[in-house]
Write a protein that holds these residues in place. Structure first.
Motif, PDB file in Angstrom:
ATOM      1  N   GLU A   1     -42.788  12.679  35.796  1.00 31.36           N
ATOM      2  CA  GLU A   1     -43.058  13.562  35.574  1.00 31.36           C
ATOM      3  C   GLU A   1     -44.153  13.778  35.480  1.00 31.36           C
ATOM      4  OE1 GLU A   1     -41.905  16.115  38.015  1.00 31.36           O
ATOM      5  OE2 GLU A   1     -39.953  15.457  38.035  1.00 31.36           O
TER       6      GLU A   1
ATOM      7  N   SER B   1     -45.435   5.202  36.394  1.00 34.10           N
ATOM      8  CA  SER B   1     -45.166   5.539  35.280  1.00 34.10           C
ATOM      9  C   SER B   1     -45.502   4.843  34.261  1.00 34.10           C
ATOM     10  CB  SER B   1     -43.803   4.914  35.403  1.00 34.10           C
ATOM     11  OG  SER B   1     -43.852   3.543  35.799  1.00 34.10           O
TER      12      SER B   1
ATOM     13  N   ASN C   1     -47.055  10.808  31.673  1.00 33.88           N
ATOM     14  CA  ASN C   1     -45.780  10.661  32.741  1.00 33.88           C
ATOM     15  C   ASN C   1     -44.560  10.043  32.145  1.00 33.88           C
ATOM     16  OD1 ASN C   1     -44.164   9.837  34.798  1.00 33.88           O
ATOM     17  ND2 ASN C   1     -45.774   9.156  36.055  1.00 33.88           N
ATOM     18  N   SER C   2     -43.307  10.943  32.143  1.00 33.72           N
ATOM     19  CA  SER C   2     -41.857  10.576  31.438  1.00 33.72           C
ATOM     20  C   SER C   2     -41.195  11.043  32.575  1.00 33.72           C
ATOM     21  CB  SER C   2     -42.408  12.062  30.646  1.00 33.72           C
ATOM     22  OG  SER C   2     -40.806  11.872  29.929  1.00 33.72           O
ATOM     23  N   GLY C   3     -40.470  10.088  33.244  1.00 30.55           N
ATOM     24  CA  GLY C   3     -39.069  10.105  33.742  1.00 30.55           C
ATOM     25  C   GLY C   3     -39.726  10.586  35.093  1.00 30.55           C
TER      26      GLY C   3
ATOM     27  N   THR D   1     -45.290   8.670  40.513  1.00 32.73           N
ATOM     28  CA  THR D   1     -44.575   7.463  39.788  1.00 32.73           C
ATOM     29  C   THR D   1     -45.658   6.929  39.492  1.00 32.73           C
ATOM     30  OG1 THR D   1     -45.620   6.446  42.492  1.00 32.73           O
ATOM     31  CG2 THR D   1     -43.363   7.724  42.423  1.00 32.73           C
TER      32      THR D   1
END
Length: 98
Positions: free
Chosen positions: A75, A66, A71-73, A64
């Motif tokens: 993930e 972001s 981190n993308s989406g 989480t």
């Protein structure tokens, strides 16, 4: 049909007190990295009992953070991560702010 992405492996975990840690390897099925102020491993469990599966090496299931460049989406797209002490005892050491 949805294509599955390859989740990044936990390459190393130096948090010896974690129940999923067996000789610097994490054996949880997947871990979650989250926290409002730093990249903490939320799968960290400080117990004398060892858990997980010795046949598995953990992967990053969710992140989480972001604000991390990997981190993308929500993930993680780093090739692999390391977990160890930073702000807290069990943090993602691969975290890099954008």
């Amino acid at each position: 049909m949805t294509a599955a992405i390859q989740m990044p492996r936990v390459q190393e975990c130096t948090v010896a007190s974690c129940a999923y840690n067996h000789t610097n390897d994490c054996h949880a099925f997947a871990i979650t990295i989250a926290s409002s102020d730093h990249a903490h491993c939320h799968t960290f469990v400080d117990m004398p009992v060892r858990g997980g599966n010795d046949q598995l090496v953990a992967q990053v299931g969710a992140c989480t953070r972001s604000d991390c460049q990997h981190n993308s989406g929500l993930e993680c797209h780093a090739p692999a991560i390391s977990v160890g002490p930073a702000t807290d005892l069990a943090d993602c050491l691969t975290y890099q702010s954008r």
